[in-house]
Design a protein around this motif. Sequence first.
Motif, PDB file in Angstrom:
ATOM      1  N   ARG A 165       2.583  -2.340 -20.790  1.00 12.99           N
ATOM      2  CA  ARG A 165       3.317  -2.150 -22.042  1.00 12.99           C
ATOM      3  C   ARG A 165       2.359  -1.964 -23.221  1.00 12.99           C
ATOM      4  O   ARG A 165       2.532  -1.047 -24.030  1.00 12.99           O
ATOM      5  N   ALA A 166       1.326  -2.802 -23.301  1.00 10.95           N
ATOM      6  CA  ALA A 166       0.376  -2.720 -24.404  1.00 10.95           C
ATOM      7  C   ALA A 166      -0.397  -1.405 -24.373  1.00 10.95           C
ATOM      8  O   ALA A 166      -0.608  -0.764 -25.413  1.00 10.95           O
ATOM      9  N   LEU A 167      -0.802  -0.981 -23.176  1.00  6.72           N
ATOM     10  CA  LEU A 167      -1.540   0.278 -23.048  1.00  6.72           C
ATOM     11  C   LEU A 167      -0.670   1.453 -23.465  1.00  6.72           C
ATOM     12  O   LEU A 167      -1.118   2.361 -24.176  1.00  6.72           O
ATOM     13  N   THR A 168       0.581   1.439 -23.041  1.00  7.77           N
ATOM     14  CA  THR A 168       1.491   2.536 -23.372  1.00  7.77           C
ATOM     15  C   THR A 168       1.776   2.567 -24.867  1.00  7.77           C
ATOM     16  O   THR A 168       1.820   3.641 -25.478  1.00  7.77           O
ATOM     17  N   ARG A 169       1.965   1.400 -25.468  1.00  8.11           N
ATOM     18  CA  ARG A 169       2.198   1.335 -26.912  1.00  8.11           C
ATOM     19  C   ARG A 169       0.985   1.837 -27.681  1.00  8.11           C
ATOM     20  O   ARG A 169       1.108   2.501 -28.722  1.00  8.11           O
ATOM     21  N   ALA A 170      -0.212   1.537 -27.188  1.00  4.80           N
ATOM     22  CA  ALA A 170      -1.423   2.016 -27.856  1.00  4.80           C
ATOM     23  C   ALA A 170      -1.488   3.542 -27.791  1.00  4.80           C
ATOM     24  O   ALA A 170      -1.854   4.204 -28.770  1.00  4.80           O
ATOM     25  N   MET A 171      -1.119   4.108 -26.650  1.00  8.66           N
ATOM     26  CA  MET A 171      -1.107   5.570 -26.517  1.00  8.66           C
ATOM     27  C   MET A 171      -0.086   6.218 -27.429  1.00  8.66           C
ATOM     28  O   MET A 171      -0.268   7.367 -27.862  1.00  8.66           O
ATOM     29  N   SER A 172       0.985   5.511 -27.731  1.00  5.86           N
ATOM     30  CA  SER A 172       2.086   6.096 -28.500  1.00  5.86           C
ATOM     31  C   SER A 172       1.674   6.509 -29.907  1.00  5.86           C
ATOM     32  O   SER A 172       2.333   7.348 -30.531  1.00  5.86           O
ATOM     33  N   HIS A 173       0.576   5.943 -30.421  1.00  3.46           N
ATOM     34  CA  HIS A 173       0.130   6.272 -31.782  1.00  3.46           C
ATOM     35  C   HIS A 173      -0.559   7.632 -31.845  1.00  3.46           C
ATOM     36  O   HIS A 173      -0.803   8.148 -32.940  1.00  3.46           O
ATOM     37  N   SER A 174      -0.881   8.196 -30.687  1.00  7.25           N
ATOM     38  CA  SER A 174      -1.540   9.498 -30.636  1.00  7.25           C
ATOM     39  C   SER A 174      -0.646  10.500 -29.915  1.00  7.25           C
ATOM     40  O   SER A 174      -0.267  10.285 -28.764  1.00  7.25           O
ATOM     41  N   THR A 175      -0.327  11.592 -30.599  1.00  5.26           N
ATOM     42  CA  THR A 175       0.469  12.643 -29.962  1.00  5.26           C
ATOM     43  C   THR A 175      -0.268  13.259 -28.786  1.00  5.26           C
ATOM     44  O   THR A 175       0.319  13.527 -27.734  1.00  5.26           O
ATOM     45  N   THR A 176      -1.572  13.451 -28.936  1.00 11.27           N
ATOM     46  CA  THR A 176      -2.365  14.040 -27.861  1.00 11.27           C
ATOM     47  C   THR A 176      -2.343  13.163 -26.620  1.00 11.27           C
ATOM     48  O   THR A 176      -2.116  13.646 -25.494  1.00 11.27           O
ATOM     49  N   LEU A 177      -2.561  11.850 -26.797  1.00 13.41           N
ATOM     50  CA  LEU A 177      -2.553  10.935 -25.657  1.00 13.41           C
ATOM     51  C   LEU A 177      -1.149  10.815 -25.065  1.00 13.41           C
ATOM     52  O   LEU A 177      -0.983  10.711 -23.849  1.00 13.41           O
ATOM     53  N   SER A 178      -0.144  10.807 -25.924  1.00 16.08           N
ATOM     54  CA  SER A 178       1.232  10.698 -25.433  1.00 16.08           C
ATOM     55  C   SER A 178       1.600  11.892 -24.564  1.00 16.08           C
ATOM     56  O   SER A 178       2.308  11.747 -23.564  1.00 16.08           O
ATOM     57  N   ARG A 179       1.110  13.060 -24.933  1.00 16.33           N
ATOM     58  CA  ARG A 179       1.381  14.251 -24.126  1.00 16.33           C
ATOM     59  C   ARG A 179       0.719  14.149 -22.752  1.00 16.33           C
ATOM     60  O   ARG A 179       1.251  14.651 -21.768  1.00 16.33           O
ATOM     61  N   GLN A 180      -0.443  13.512 -22.685  1.00 16.21           N
ATOM     62  CA  GLN A 180      -1.101  13.363 -21.396  1.00 16.21           C
ATOM     63  C   GLN A 180      -0.355  12.368 -20.508  1.00 16.21           C
ATOM     64  O   GLN A 180      -0.448  12.435 -19.277  1.00 16.21           O
ATOM     65  N   GLY A 181       0.375  11.445 -21.131  1.00 12.41           N
ATOM     66  CA  GLY A 181       1.140  10.472 -20.359  1.00 12.41           C
ATOM     67  C   GLY A 181       2.337  11.134 -19.705  1.00 12.41           C
ATOM     68  O   GLY A 181       2.312  11.493 -18.534  1.00 12.41           O
ATOM     69  N   ALA A 182       3.388  11.332 -20.468  1.00 12.25           N
ATOM     70  CA  ALA A 182       4.583  12.016 -19.954  1.00 12.25           C
ATOM     71  C   ALA A 182       5.473  12.367 -21.132  1.00 12.25           C
ATOM     72  O   ALA A 182       5.497  11.659 -22.139  1.00 12.25           O
ATOM     73  N   ARG A 183       6.223  13.440 -20.992  1.00 20.33           N
ATOM     74  CA  ARG A 183       7.129  13.873 -22.052  1.00 20.33           C
ATOM     75  C   ARG A 183       8.295  14.623 -21.437  1.00 20.33           C
ATOM     76  O   ARG A 183       8.185  15.212 -20.361  1.00 20.33           O
ATOM     77  N   ILE A 184       9.410  14.566 -22.139  1.00 25.18           N
ATOM     78  CA  ILE A 184      10.594  15.322 -21.750  1.00 25.18           C
ATOM     79  C   ILE A 184      10.773  16.440 -22.766  1.00 25.18           C
ATOM     80  O   ILE A 184      10.846  16.199 -23.981  1.00 25.18           O
ATOM     81  N   LEU A 185      10.821  17.674 -22.266  1.00 28.15           N
ATOM     82  CA  LEU A 185      10.982  18.848 -23.115  1.00 28.15           C
ATOM     83  C   LEU A 185      12.367  19.432 -22.903  1.00 28.15           C
ATOM     84  O   LEU A 185      12.832  19.551 -21.763  1.00 28.15           O
ATOM     85  N   ARG A 186      13.006  19.782 -24.020  1.00 28.03           N
ATOM     86  CA  ARG A 186      14.319  20.426 -23.943  1.00 28.03           C
ATOM     87  C   ARG A 186      14.285  21.721 -24.734  1.00 28.03           C
ATOM     88  O   ARG A 186      13.805  21.744 -25.866  1.00 28.03           O
ATOM     89  N   TYR A 187      14.784  22.780 -24.117  1.00 23.74           N
ATOM     90  CA  TYR A 187      14.824  24.104 -24.742  1.00 23.74           C
ATOM     91  C   TYR A 187      16.248  24.658 -24.713  1.00 23.74           C
ATOM     92  O   TYR A 187      16.980  24.460 -23.750  1.00 23.74           O
ATOM     93  N   HIS A 188      16.590  25.357 -25.780  1.00 30.33           N
ATOM     94  CA  HIS A 188      17.863  26.079 -25.841  1.00 30.33           C
ATOM     95  C   HIS A 188      17.603  27.547 -25.564  1.00 30.33           C
ATOM     96  O   HIS A 188      16.549  28.095 -25.889  1.00 30.33           O
TER      97      HIS A 188
END
Length: 270
Positions: free
Chosen positions: A246-269
């Motif tokens: 939890r702490a590691l993930t929260r630390a990553m959340s402050h960086s968009t670049t690091l968050s993208r390396q973790g996982a993301r959900i993309l939605r397109y119309h």
Amino acid sequence: MQRIRLNLNQLEETLLITLWAKALDSKLPVPMLGDTHSAEIADRIDYDFSTLKIKDSLTYETALRSRMLDDAVRSFTTAHPNAVVVDLGCGLDPRMIRCHPPAGIDWYDVDFPEVVALRPQFLPESTHLIGADITDPDWPADIPRDRPAIIIAEGLIPFLPSDSFQLLTRTLTTHFTTGEIALNGYTRFAAWAMKYHPTIKALGIKAATGFDDPRIPETWNTGLTLIDEDFLTRAPQIAAWPQPLRALTRAMSHSTTLSRQGARILRYHF
């Protein structure tokens, strides 16, 4: 109970990764997804799941990304109760059972012919099954094209060769009049690094490349427009994850670049 031995090749066998991760999640004190159906399916399969070497972090991440994609389906089908749902690379995932869509929804589960042939043995759901090579531009021919559609692609992109996902996107946006595509998006680094993950390495899979900028698909001349880029690192459900994850993930959340390396959900119309 008689257990069923699956006759799958290495690529098809990747369905067991997500299935087992969701089964493990369902047995946690505070599950992210709570998919007991996946646990029941796994129990019926004659397979040593320990060989997949799934770490706790992958269990939590897989369950959360599925939950977020399920939410996208529920939102779309609530707004469009006559829609078509297309679950690409469905494996043995009981997503329709979890989402419980309105009665007017037509649901299509799509995967290799050998995979969809297994689904009736494990799932009582009344979905339309399509066994196809999704790099073939003609595979959606039997799906209604005059209704809103939401296409789900979970864990699919890295296993498609070269620019196949671009071509697949063009096939879908040409076939359907309007709709959305929701997927878990991989950056180039994340897709490259997957082949070194013990789970993927154990199956001998070499991952393809992803894309960093979520607006890259808008340049593919397929009519896509980005709706959302949601990072798992910033999801409220992270509060229930154990330490130190939890702490590691929260630390990553402050960086968009690091968050993208973790996982993301993309939605397109489109």
